[in-house]
Structures are given as structure tokens and as C-alpha cells.
Design a protein around this motif. Structure first.
Motif, PDB file in Angstrom:
ATOM      1  N   GLY A 235       0.792  -1.220   0.000  1.00 39.47           N
ATOM      2  CA  GLY A 235       0.000   0.000   0.000  1.00 39.47           C
ATOM      3  C   GLY A 235       0.821   1.264   0.000  1.00 39.47           C
ATOM      4  N   GLY A 236       2.164   1.134   0.087  1.00 36.57           N
ATOM      5  CA  GLY A 236       3.037   2.303   0.043  1.00 36.57           C
ATOM      6  C   GLY A 236       3.332   2.920   1.389  1.00 36.57           C
ATOM      7  N   THR A 237       2.857   2.295   2.466  1.00 39.24           N
ATOM      8  CA  THR A 237       3.070   2.911   3.789  1.00 39.24           C
ATOM      9  C   THR A 237       3.998   2.046   4.645  1.00 39.24           C
ATOM     10  N   ASP A 238       3.457   1.383   5.646  1.00 31.84           N
ATOM     11  CA  ASP A 238       4.296   0.629   6.585  1.00 31.84           C
ATOM     12  C   ASP A 238       4.798  -0.659   5.939  1.00 31.84           C
ATOM     13  N   GLN A 239       6.114  -0.813   5.886  1.00 30.86           N
ATOM     14  CA  GLN A 239       6.716  -1.972   5.237  1.00 30.86           C
ATOM     15  C   GLN A 239       6.994  -3.077   6.262  1.00 30.86           C
ATOM     16  N   PRO A 240       6.594  -4.312   5.970  1.00 34.35           N
ATOM     17  CA  PRO A 240       6.821  -5.417   6.914  1.00 34.35           C
ATOM     18  C   PRO A 240       8.295  -5.572   7.270  1.00 34.35           C
ATOM     19  N   GLY A 241       8.555  -5.760   8.552  1.00 31.65           N
ATOM     20  CA  GLY A 241       9.928  -5.904   9.011  1.00 31.65           C
ATOM     21  C   GLY A 241      10.570  -4.614   9.451  1.00 31.65           C
ATOM     22  N   CYS A 242       9.933  -3.474   9.165  1.00 33.30           N
ATOM     23  CA  CYS A 242      10.475  -2.184   9.624  1.00 33.30           C
ATOM     24  C   CYS A 242       9.991  -1.884  11.040  1.00 33.30           C
ATOM     25  N   PRO A 243      10.793  -1.135  11.806  1.00 29.44           N
ATOM     26  CA  PRO A 243      10.403  -0.800  13.181  1.00 29.44           C
ATOM     27  C   PRO A 243       9.078  -0.049  13.225  1.00 29.44           C
ATOM     28  N   THR A 244       8.321  -0.273  14.284  1.00 30.10           N
ATOM     29  CA  THR A 244       7.014   0.367  14.425  1.00 30.10           C
ATOM     30  C   THR A 244       6.990   1.439  15.511  1.00 30.10           C
ATOM     31  N   THR A 245       8.107   1.596  16.238  1.00 32.11           N
ATOM     32  CA  THR A 245       8.156   2.625  17.278  1.00 32.11           C
ATOM     33  C   THR A 245       9.438   3.432  17.150  1.00 32.11           C
ATOM     34  N   ILE A 246       9.399   4.641  17.656  1.00 29.46           N
ATOM     35  CA  ILE A 246      10.541   5.549  17.592  1.00 29.46           C
ATOM     36  C   ILE A 246      11.701   5.057  18.449  1.00 29.46           C
ATOM     37  N   LEU A 247      11.439   4.089  19.327  1.00 25.64           N
ATOM     38  CA  LEU A 247      12.493   3.544  20.179  1.00 25.64           C
ATOM     39  C   LEU A 247      13.579   2.836  19.368  1.00 25.64           C
ATOM     40  N   SER A 248      13.295   2.558  18.111  1.00 27.17           N
ATOM     41  CA  SER A 248      14.275   1.882  17.255  1.00 27.17           C
ATOM     42  C   SER A 248      15.300   2.842  16.672  1.00 27.17           C
ATOM     43  N   GLY A 249      15.188   4.119  16.996  1.00 27.84           N
ATOM     44  CA  GLY A 249      16.180   5.092  16.532  1.00 27.84           C
ATOM     45  C   GLY A 249      15.981   5.470  15.074  1.00 27.84           C
ATOM     46  N   SER A 250      17.092   5.707  14.375  1.00 30.13           N
ATOM     47  CA  SER A 250      17.039   6.222  13.007  1.00 30.13           C
ATOM     48  C   SER A 250      16.347   5.255  12.042  1.00 30.13           C
ATOM     49  N   GLU A 251      16.405   3.946  12.346  1.00 25.85           N
ATOM     50  CA  GLU A 251      15.761   2.967  11.471  1.00 25.85           C
ATOM     51  C   GLU A 251      14.262   3.213  11.368  1.00 25.85           C
ATOM     52  N   TYR A 252      13.671   3.738  12.433  1.00 21.92           N
ATOM     53  CA  TYR A 252      12.239   4.023  12.433  1.00 21.92           C
ATOM     54  C   TYR A 252      11.892   5.028  11.336  1.00 21.92           C
ATOM     55  N   PHE A 253      12.792   5.990  11.104  1.00 19.45           N
ATOM     56  CA  PHE A 253      12.530   7.049  10.125  1.00 19.45           C
ATOM     57  C   PHE A 253      12.894   6.649   8.701  1.00 19.45           C
ATOM     58  N   LYS A 254      13.939   5.847   8.538  1.00 20.87           N
ATOM     59  CA  LYS A 254      14.440   5.598   7.183  1.00 20.87           C
ATOM     60  C   LYS A 254      14.104   4.230   6.604  1.00 20.87           C
ATOM     61  N   CYS A 255      13.662   3.276   7.420  1.00 19.10           N
ATOM     62  CA  CYS A 255      13.475   1.916   6.928  1.00 19.10           C
ATOM     63  C   CYS A 255      12.432   1.841   5.809  1.00 19.10           C
ATOM     64  N   ASP A 256      11.260   2.432   6.020  1.00 18.94           N
ATOM     65  CA  ASP A 256      10.227   2.414   4.982  1.00 18.94           C
ATOM     66  C   ASP A 256      10.721   3.097   3.709  1.00 18.94           C
ATOM     67  N   HIS A 257      11.400   4.216   3.881  1.00 21.60           N
ATOM     68  CA  HIS A 257      11.895   5.004   2.749  1.00 21.60           C
ATOM     69  C   HIS A 257      12.923   4.206   1.940  1.00 21.60           C
ATOM     70  N   GLN A 258      13.815   3.519   2.636  1.00 18.60           N
ATOM     71  CA  GLN A 258      14.864   2.752   1.966  1.00 18.60           C
ATOM     72  C   GLN A 258      14.355   1.447   1.357  1.00 18.60           C
ATOM     73  N   ARG A 259      13.205   0.977   1.797  1.00 16.94           N
ATOM     74  CA  ARG A 259      12.732  -0.320   1.321  1.00 16.94           C
ATOM     75  C   ARG A 259      12.583  -0.328  -0.206  1.00 16.94           C
ATOM     76  N   SER A 260      12.253   0.808  -0.809  1.00 11.85           N
ATOM     77  CA  SER A 260      12.131   0.872  -2.269  1.00 11.85           C
ATOM     78  C   SER A 260      13.423   0.430  -2.942  1.00 11.85           C
ATOM     79  N   VAL A 261      14.566   0.828  -2.372  1.00 10.33           N
ATOM     80  CA  VAL A 261      15.868   0.473  -2.932  1.00 10.33           C
ATOM     81  C   VAL A 261      16.100  -1.036  -2.824  1.00 10.33           C
ATOM     82  N   PHE A 262      15.815  -1.593  -1.664  1.00 13.44           N
ATOM     83  CA  PHE A 262      16.075  -3.015  -1.451  1.00 13.44           C
ATOM     84  C   PHE A 262      15.100  -3.891  -2.238  1.00 13.44           C
ATOM     85  N   LEU A 263      13.892  -3.392  -2.470  1.00 17.96           N
ATOM     86  CA  LEU A 263      12.970  -4.121  -3.340  1.00 17.96           C
ATOM     87  C   LEU A 263      13.502  -4.147  -4.765  1.00 17.96           C
ATOM     88  N   TYR A 264      13.998  -3.008  -5.241  1.00 18.32           N
ATOM     89  CA  TYR A 264      14.572  -2.965  -6.590  1.00 18.32           C
ATOM     90  C   TYR A 264      15.782  -3.901  -6.670  1.00 18.32           C
TER      91      TYR A 264
END
Length: 460
Positions: A235-264
Motif C-alpha cells: 500500500g506504500g506505507t508501513d513496510q513489513p519488518g520495519c520498526p514500528t516505534t521511535i524507540l528503534s532510533g534512526s531505522e524508524y525514520f528511514k526503513c520504509d523510505h529505503q525499502r524501495s531500494v532493497f525491493l529494486y
């Protein structure tokens, strides 16, 4: 004696000059590695155009370095791919760079130009990086113009842009009136670009074919269609396997965004092909409305990534020439899932709205599960219901099927679902057998186990 001394001195200078020059010629250029200090104080724009080919796959040449020998590797008759990164708030090189270069070169003998604008993208102030995107595009145009003079074709230019890099690709494409071969946008940046007119962002008119993967439309990415085909994983939003809380640090902010690269990236391997389903909405995809891809016949449903351009002629010819495609992924690489249709014909006299969970067991005891719990199915007497089930694994032989139905009610009576026929149809690998069970009753919240049988030739 003096003549001999002069000759020896000349030879010494010659050899020193030769070895220094040779050493410079063999020097491997690397992506600029900065740190948080650079991000705080800011960096001026300084672009490296790092060339990789099969002849120098592990030793990049810099095409805009003074007296560069990199041009000896540049064959303008080959396809040329520009890889353009985005905003770098800490200055560290993207972790996906080397994998992308090497996998592309494995697929085809071509020129890979890594556009290193880290000095410019590294800043804690995002606006400063975004403001340099058009300047980077101008630098790329100068190189492409030079390549065209040497005999290159705009058809052979392919730009892969990540985040801000997607819009840089679009700016380059506009300078050639959309004549370059292809642009792939990997989660194009949203902030400062959302709502902007086409001339200020990536657009489907910027290349002969534009495909886009949106993986963070509710955060750092761009929400609306930008290409001839726009892919929306999960759906373009929350990607499975990405952190769901801010307690995960920077990964919380960039994981969904970067997933496009890893899918490609996952599409550059032979382990699986990610099939996508053109659809009006993510919900329509989830409930199985868009699984036949009839508009693309005799071709199959479009695939994600490098080979998406095989559907170019179908997509570009559409009016309007924009298509949304949806698909789900697993939580980890290579992210592939396998689709089945689960069909029910029920004979309960009362209509039931319920959710289904189905598990498949292989001949060696491995189990994969699909929870169809996002959209309730409506079961009516003698009316067939088709549910789209998605599994992380695809078993060649299925020895057991486990099914649970629930209305989702915590309190109240437990219901029964009387089933006339249940059928499991493979969609991803259609050469698999179609499996059935007949005439049974599902008790709410009780897992039922079945030995599947090959479906009968029946009109039920």
C-alpha cells in the motif's frame, strides 16, 4: 663521467615520472565518505561521476576528474545507467551502492555511472540539499551532451534516482524533452515536492518510460502518481519488518523510505520475481479484484524493478498514461510472496461476515501461513467467495491444509460455516495443482485440518 651522471639522472626522473603517472592512472576513486561534523558545518556541491564497467567493476574511474583516464572504459554504444542517491543527513555512503553496481553489471555489460553528490547532499538542513538538485542535473546534462557528441543515443540512457535523486533524474529528463530512455524513481522525496507542478519534480513526461516505487507515502516519500506505472508495496506505507516505534532510533525514520531500494535490488537476482497487480486501490488488490491483469494480455501482470520496461508499450499507450500497481511483500529479503486464490461456496442459510486464516504444510513438514484478517469476507448461501491468500513460501507439494474462520467477535455465540466446496488455486505458479475439499463444517475459532485432494471436474 658528467654525461653518464646526467643520463642516470634523466633515467631516474623518467622512471619516477612514469611510476607516479601510472599510479595516478590506476587510482581507484571511491564514494565520498563524510560524517556528522560535515553535516553540521555544511558542504559545498562537488560532484564525482564514478564510472564502473565490466572492465573496471571494482575500481571506479572519475569522469569529471582532471586528466581522467576513466573515458577509456566508457563505451557510449552501450546502455548507460546513472545511479543518483538522495539526502545524506549524516554523510555516510549509502549501504546499497556496491550491491547495486555489481548486480547490474552481472545482468548486462553496460556503463554504470554512480553520481556522488555527497558534498552537497550532506547537511542537517534538508532544504539546502533539495536546493542543489537542479545544479546536479546541470552537471549530468554536460556529461550526457559530451556522450551524445561521441555517438551515444538518448534511448540508451537510464537513470535510477533515489529520493531527491529521483527528482534530479526528472530535471535531467526535462532538459531533453522526455527523450531519454528510462527513469526509475525509488521512493521520490515528498517534502518540498508534494503538490509541486510537473516542471518542479519527477513526472511521467520526463522519459520514454518512467516507473516509480513508493514505499513511504505517509512519511518521507511522494504520495501521488509520478510515472507511467507507480508501484505501491504494501500500500506504500508501513513496510513489513520495519520498526514500528521511535524507540528503534534512526531505522524508524528511514526503513520504509529505503525499502524501495532493497525491493529494486531484489529484482536483480534470480531467486524470485515480484509480480504486481494494477488496481484502483490497495483494498481492491487485497480482496482479489485485480488478479487477472486482463488489460495486459497476452502478457502477464507487470513485474517490479529492472524488467518492468517489458510492459512499456502497454503502459505508455494507455490514456491517461498512468497506472497504479499494488503488491505485498514478506518481512525480509528477497521479499517475495506467493499468491493463491482461496474459493469458498457455502450452504449456510444465514449470511456470515468472517475472517479466514489458512496454513499450508509441505511434504517435509514446513508450514507457511496467510492471515486474511484485514478485510472481512461475506459468505452467502451458494455464492462463491474468492479470497487472495499470500504466503512467504511456495511448496511444490502440499500435504496438509489448516483453516480457521472467525467473526472477530470476542463475546457472543460461536458460529458455524457450512462449506460446500473449498478450493485452493495457485496464482503465482499456475502449473501447481488446484486442490479442493468438499462438504464440511468450520467451527468458529477452531482450526480444521484437511488432506487436500485434486479438484473434481465439476461446475460447482
Amino acid at each position: 663521467m658528467l654525461l653518464k651522471l646526467c643520463l642516470e639522472l634523466y633515467l631516474l626522473v623518467f622512471y619516477v615520472t612514469f611510476w607516479v603517472r601510472s599510479d595516478n592512472e590506476e587510482k581507484c576513486h571511491e564514494f565520498t565518505d563524510l560524517n556528522i561534523h560535515n553535516a553540521i558545518v555544511g558542504t559545498g556541491l562537488n560532484v564525482q561521476l564514478l564510472l564502473y564497467t565490466r572492465e573496471n567493476s571494482n575500481c571506479a574511474g572519475n569522469l569529471n576528474a582532471e586528466n581522467s583516464t576513466a573515458f577509456t572504459y566508457l563505451n557510449v554504444t552501450r546502455k548507460t545507467i546513472f545511479i543518483i542517491h538522495g539526502y545524506r543527513p549524516t554523510g555516510a555512503p549509502p549501504v546499497w551502492l556496491n550491491s547495486t553496481v555489481q548486480r547490474l553489471l552481472y545482468i548486462q555489460d553496460m556503463n554504470i555511472i554512480l553520481v556522488d553528490w555527497n558534498r552537497g547532499a550532506t547537511t542537517v538542513i534538508y532544504h539546502h540539499a533539495a536546493g542543489k538538485t537542479k545544479a546536479v542535473a546541470n552537471i549530468l546534462k554536460a556529461l550526457i551532451d559530451d556522450m551524445l557528441l561521441q555517438g551515444a543515443s538518448l534511448d540508451s540512457i537510464y537513470m535510477i534516482g533515489v529520493s531527491l535523486g529521483a527528482h534530479i533524474s526528472g530535471f535531467v529528463g526535462k532538459m531533453y524533452n522526455g527523450s531519454i530512455g528510462r527513469i526509475t524513481g525509488l521512493d521520490p522525496a515528498g517534502p518540498l515536492f508534494n503538490g509541486q507542478p510537473p516542471e518542479e519534480r519527477l513526472d511521467h513526461t520526463d522519459a520514454q518510460f518512467v516507473d516509480v516505487i513508493h514505499s513511504d507515502i505517509d512519511g518521507l516519500g511522494y504520495r501521488e502518481n509520478l510515472g507511467h506505472i507507480d508501484f505501491y508495496p504494501n500500500g506504500g506505507t508501513d513496510q513489513p519488518g520495519c520498526p514500528t516505534t521511535i524507540l528503534s532510533g534512526s531505522e524508524y525514520f528511514k526503513c520504509d523510505h529505503q525499502r524501495s531500494v532493497f525491493l529494486y535490488l531484489s529484482t536483480l537476482t534470480e531467486s524470485c520475481s515480484i509480480t504486481t497487480y494494477p488496481c484502483e486501490s490497495y483494498r481492491d488488490y487485497r480482496i482479489g479484484k485485480c488478479a487477472d491483469c486482463k488489460e495486459f494480455l497476452p502478457m502477464t501482470c507487470p513485474v517490479l524493478g529492472f524488467n518492468a520496461d517489458k510492459w512499456k508499450d502497454y503502459l505508455v499507450a494507455k490514456i491517461p498514461p498512468v497506472t497504479k500497481a499494488f503488491f505485498d511483500t514478506s518481512t525480509k529479503k528477497p521479499f517475495c510472496i506467493f499468491h493463491y486464490f482461496l474459493d469458498f461456496i457455502t450452504w449456510s442459510t444465514k449470511t456470515r461476515r468472517a475472517y479466514i486464516t489458512i496454513k499450508l504444510m509441505s511434504s517435509n513438514g514446513a508450514i507457511t501461513e496467510s492471515k486474511l484478517d484485514r478485510d472481512a469476507a461475506t459468505f452467502e448461501q451458494y455464492k462463491e467467495v474468492s479470497l487472495l491468500a499470500k504466503f512467504d513460501e511456495d511448496f511444490e507439494t502440499i500435504s496438509r491444509i489448516f483453516v480457521t474462520f472467525t467473526t472477530g467477535s470476542i463475546i457472543g455465540p460461536k458460529y458455524k460455516l457450512r462449506v460446500l466446496r473449498m478450493r485452493l488455486r495457485p496464482l503465482t505458479n499456475q502449473n501447481r495443482q488446484i486442490l479442493c475439499r468438499y462438504d464440511f463444517v468450520l467451527l468458529e475459532n477452531i482450526e480444521m485440518e484437511f488432506v487436500p485432494i485434486t479438484c473434481e471436474n465439476t461446475n460447482l
